[in-house]
Motif scaffolding. Structure first.
Motif, PDB file in Angstrom:
ATOM      1  N   ALA A  33       0.828  -1.207   0.000  1.00 22.79           N
ATOM      2  CA  ALA A  33       0.000   0.000   0.000  1.00 22.79           C
ATOM      3  C   ALA A  33       0.864   1.259   0.000  1.00 22.79           C
ATOM      4  N   LYS A  34       1.876   1.294   0.851  1.00 22.82           N
ATOM      5  CA  LYS A  34       2.759   2.468   0.910  1.00 22.82           C
ATOM      6  C   LYS A  34       3.454   2.697  -0.423  1.00 22.82           C
ATOM      7  N   THR A  35       3.930   1.622  -1.032  1.00 18.81           N
ATOM      8  CA  THR A  35       4.628   1.728  -2.312  1.00 18.81           C
ATOM      9  C   THR A  35       3.699   2.274  -3.394  1.00 18.81           C
ATOM     10  N   ALA A  36       2.503   1.729  -3.465  1.00 20.87           N
ATOM     11  CA  ALA A  36       1.543   2.165  -4.483  1.00 20.87           C
ATOM     12  C   ALA A  36       1.133   3.621  -4.265  1.00 20.87           C
ATOM     13  N   ILE A  37       0.796   3.967  -3.045  1.00 20.24           N
ATOM     14  CA  ILE A  37       0.352   5.335  -2.749  1.00 20.24           C
ATOM     15  C   ILE A  37       1.474   6.333  -3.002  1.00 20.24           C
ATOM     16  N   ASN A  38       2.678   6.013  -2.563  1.00 16.89           N
ATOM     17  CA  ASN A  38       3.801   6.930  -2.781  1.00 16.89           C
ATOM     18  C   ASN A  38       4.102   7.118  -4.263  1.00 16.89           C
ATOM     19  N   ALA A  39       4.080   6.039  -5.027  1.00 16.81           N
ATOM     20  CA  ALA A  39       4.354   6.143  -6.463  1.00 16.81           C
ATOM     21  C   ALA A  39       3.306   7.013  -7.157  1.00 16.81           C
ATOM     22  N   VAL A  40       2.053   6.809  -6.805  1.00 21.83           N
ATOM     23  CA  VAL A  40       0.977   7.582  -7.434  1.00 21.83           C
ATOM     24  C   VAL A  40       1.051   9.048  -7.023  1.00 21.83           C
ATOM     25  N   THR A  41       1.230   9.320  -5.739  1.00 24.37           N
ATOM     26  CA  THR A  41       1.261  10.720  -5.302  1.00 24.37           C
ATOM     27  C   THR A  41       2.477  11.457  -5.864  1.00 24.37           C
ATOM     28  N   GLU A  42       3.605  10.772  -5.989  1.00 23.29           N
ATOM     29  CA  GLU A  42       4.785  11.400  -6.599  1.00 23.29           C
ATOM     30  C   GLU A  42       4.515  11.756  -8.057  1.00 23.29           C
ATOM     31  N   TYR A  43       3.878  10.853  -8.777  1.00 24.52           N
ATOM     32  CA  TYR A  43       3.571  11.125 -10.181  1.00 24.52           C
ATOM     33  C   TYR A  43       2.578  12.278 -10.305  1.00 24.52           C
ATOM     34  N   LEU A  44       1.535  12.242  -9.500  1.00 22.64           N
ATOM     35  CA  LEU A  44       0.502  13.271  -9.590  1.00 22.64           C
ATOM     36  C   LEU A  44       1.018  14.647  -9.169  1.00 22.64           C
ATOM     37  N   ALA A  45       2.064  14.682  -8.376  1.00 23.98           N
ATOM     38  CA  ALA A  45       2.666  15.961  -7.990  1.00 23.98           C
ATOM     39  C   ALA A  45       3.325  16.644  -9.188  1.00 23.98           C
ATOM     40  N   LYS A  46       3.698  15.847 -10.193  1.00 24.59           N
ATOM     41  CA  LYS A  46       4.368  16.379 -11.382  1.00 24.59           C
ATOM     42  C   LYS A  46       3.425  16.572 -12.566  1.00 24.59           C
ATOM     43  N   SER A  47       2.251  15.979 -12.498  1.00 29.62           N
ATOM     44  CA  SER A  47       1.321  16.034 -13.622  1.00 29.62           C
ATOM     45  C   SER A  47      -0.099  16.190 -13.101  1.00 29.62           C
ATOM     46  N   ASP A  48      -0.856  17.062 -13.732  1.00 33.92           N
ATOM     47  CA  ASP A  48      -2.245  17.241 -13.307  1.00 33.92           C
ATOM     48  C   ASP A  48      -3.233  16.675 -14.328  1.00 33.92           C
ATOM     49  N   PHE A  49      -2.749  15.846 -15.243  1.00 32.41           N
ATOM     50  CA  PHE A  49      -3.616  15.296 -16.279  1.00 32.41           C
ATOM     51  C   PHE A  49      -4.588  14.257 -15.723  1.00 32.41           C
ATOM     52  N   ILE A  50      -4.082  13.321 -14.938  1.00 34.19           N
ATOM     53  CA  ILE A  50      -4.916  12.262 -14.362  1.00 34.19           C
ATOM     54  C   ILE A  50      -5.854  12.885 -13.330  1.00 34.19           C
ATOM     55  N   VAL A  56      -7.904  -0.585  -5.918  1.00 33.28           N
ATOM     56  CA  VAL A  56      -8.899  -1.648  -5.796  1.00 33.28           C
ATOM     57  C   VAL A  56      -8.401  -2.680  -4.789  1.00 33.28           C
ATOM     58  N   CYS A  57      -9.141  -2.816  -3.696  1.00 34.32           N
ATOM     59  CA  CYS A  57      -8.776  -3.754  -2.632  1.00 34.32           C
ATOM     60  C   CYS A  57      -9.765  -4.908  -2.626  1.00 34.32           C
ATOM     61  N   PHE A  58      -9.236  -6.108  -2.494  1.00 38.15           N
ATOM     62  CA  PHE A  58     -10.066  -7.300  -2.571  1.00 38.15           C
ATOM     63  C   PHE A  58     -10.483  -7.837  -1.210  1.00 38.15           C
ATOM     64  N   GLU A  59     -10.016  -7.212  -0.150  1.00 34.06           N
ATOM     65  CA  GLU A  59     -10.407  -7.650   1.186  1.00 34.06           C
ATOM     66  C   GLU A  59     -10.407  -6.460   2.132  1.00 34.06           C
ATOM     67  N   ASP A  60     -11.136  -6.591   3.213  1.00 30.33           N
ATOM     68  CA  ASP A  60     -11.295  -5.493   4.169  1.00 30.33           C
ATOM     69  C   ASP A  60      -9.971  -5.023   4.761  1.00 30.33           C
ATOM     70  N   GLU A  61      -9.090  -5.946   5.081  1.00 21.44           N
ATOM     71  CA  GLU A  61      -7.822  -5.556   5.703  1.00 21.44           C
ATOM     72  C   GLU A  61      -7.025  -4.621   4.798  1.00 21.44           C
ATOM     73  N   ASN A  62      -6.923  -4.957   3.519  1.00 17.50           N
ATOM     74  CA  ASN A  62      -6.217  -4.084   2.585  1.00 17.50           C
ATOM     75  C   ASN A  62      -6.922  -2.734   2.457  1.00 17.50           C
ATOM     76  N   PHE A  63      -8.237  -2.753   2.395  1.00 20.87           N
ATOM     77  CA  PHE A  63      -8.999  -1.510   2.306  1.00 20.87           C
ATOM     78  C   PHE A  63      -8.688  -0.608   3.500  1.00 20.87           C
ATOM     79  N   GLU A  64      -8.677  -1.185   4.680  1.00 20.43           N
ATOM     80  CA  GLU A  64      -8.411  -0.403   5.890  1.00 20.43           C
ATOM     81  C   GLU A  64      -6.996   0.168   5.893  1.00 20.43           C
ATOM     82  N   ILE A  65      -6.041  -0.591   5.392  1.00 18.45           N
ATOM     83  CA  ILE A  65      -4.659  -0.099   5.300  1.00 18.45           C
ATOM     84  C   ILE A  65      -4.587   1.086   4.347  1.00 18.45           C
ATOM     85  N   TYR A  66      -5.178   0.949   3.174  1.00 16.85           N
ATOM     86  CA  TYR A  66      -5.172   2.049   2.204  1.00 16.85           C
ATOM     87  C   TYR A  66      -5.892   3.269   2.769  1.00 16.85           C
ATOM     88  N   GLN A  67      -7.035   3.040   3.379  1.00 18.92           N
ATOM     89  CA  GLN A  67      -7.808   4.150   3.936  1.00 18.92           C
ATOM     90  C   GLN A  67      -6.990   4.914   4.978  1.00 18.92           C
TER      91      GLN A  67
END
Length: 76
Positions: A33-50, A56-67
């Motif tokens: 989760a940390k890796t995915a969130i950091n990669a996305v936020t770093e990219y979005l900091a440089k580009s405002d197109f997206i 997409v989380c397939f179980e509650d535990e992952n959802f709670e971590i991302y949240q």
């Protein structure tokens, strides 16, 4: 992040990333989760197109971590 670059190149405003490899392959959920969130936020900091990124989380535990991590970053 190549996926975001390809989305932008193809004029896609929305993209989704599934939470994979944390089940059967036992990749650490927090690290994934940390890796995915950091990669996305770093990219979005440089580009405002997206406009929208879905994690997409397939179980509650992952959802709670991302949240929790997204709330800590002030994104949720």
């Amino acid at each position: 992040m190549l996926s975001l670059e390809l989305a932008e190149k193809n004029k896609l405003k929305n993209i989704s990333f599934p939470n994979i490899s944390t089940g059967v392959y036992r990749f650490p959920k927090d690290l994934a989760a940390k890796t995915a969130i950091n990669a996305v936020t770093e990219y979005l900091a440089k580009s405002d197109f997206i406009e929208k990124v879905n994690f997409v989380c397939f179980e509650d535990e992952n959802f709670e971590i991302y949240q929790k991590l997204l709330e800590e970053k002030g994104i949720l």
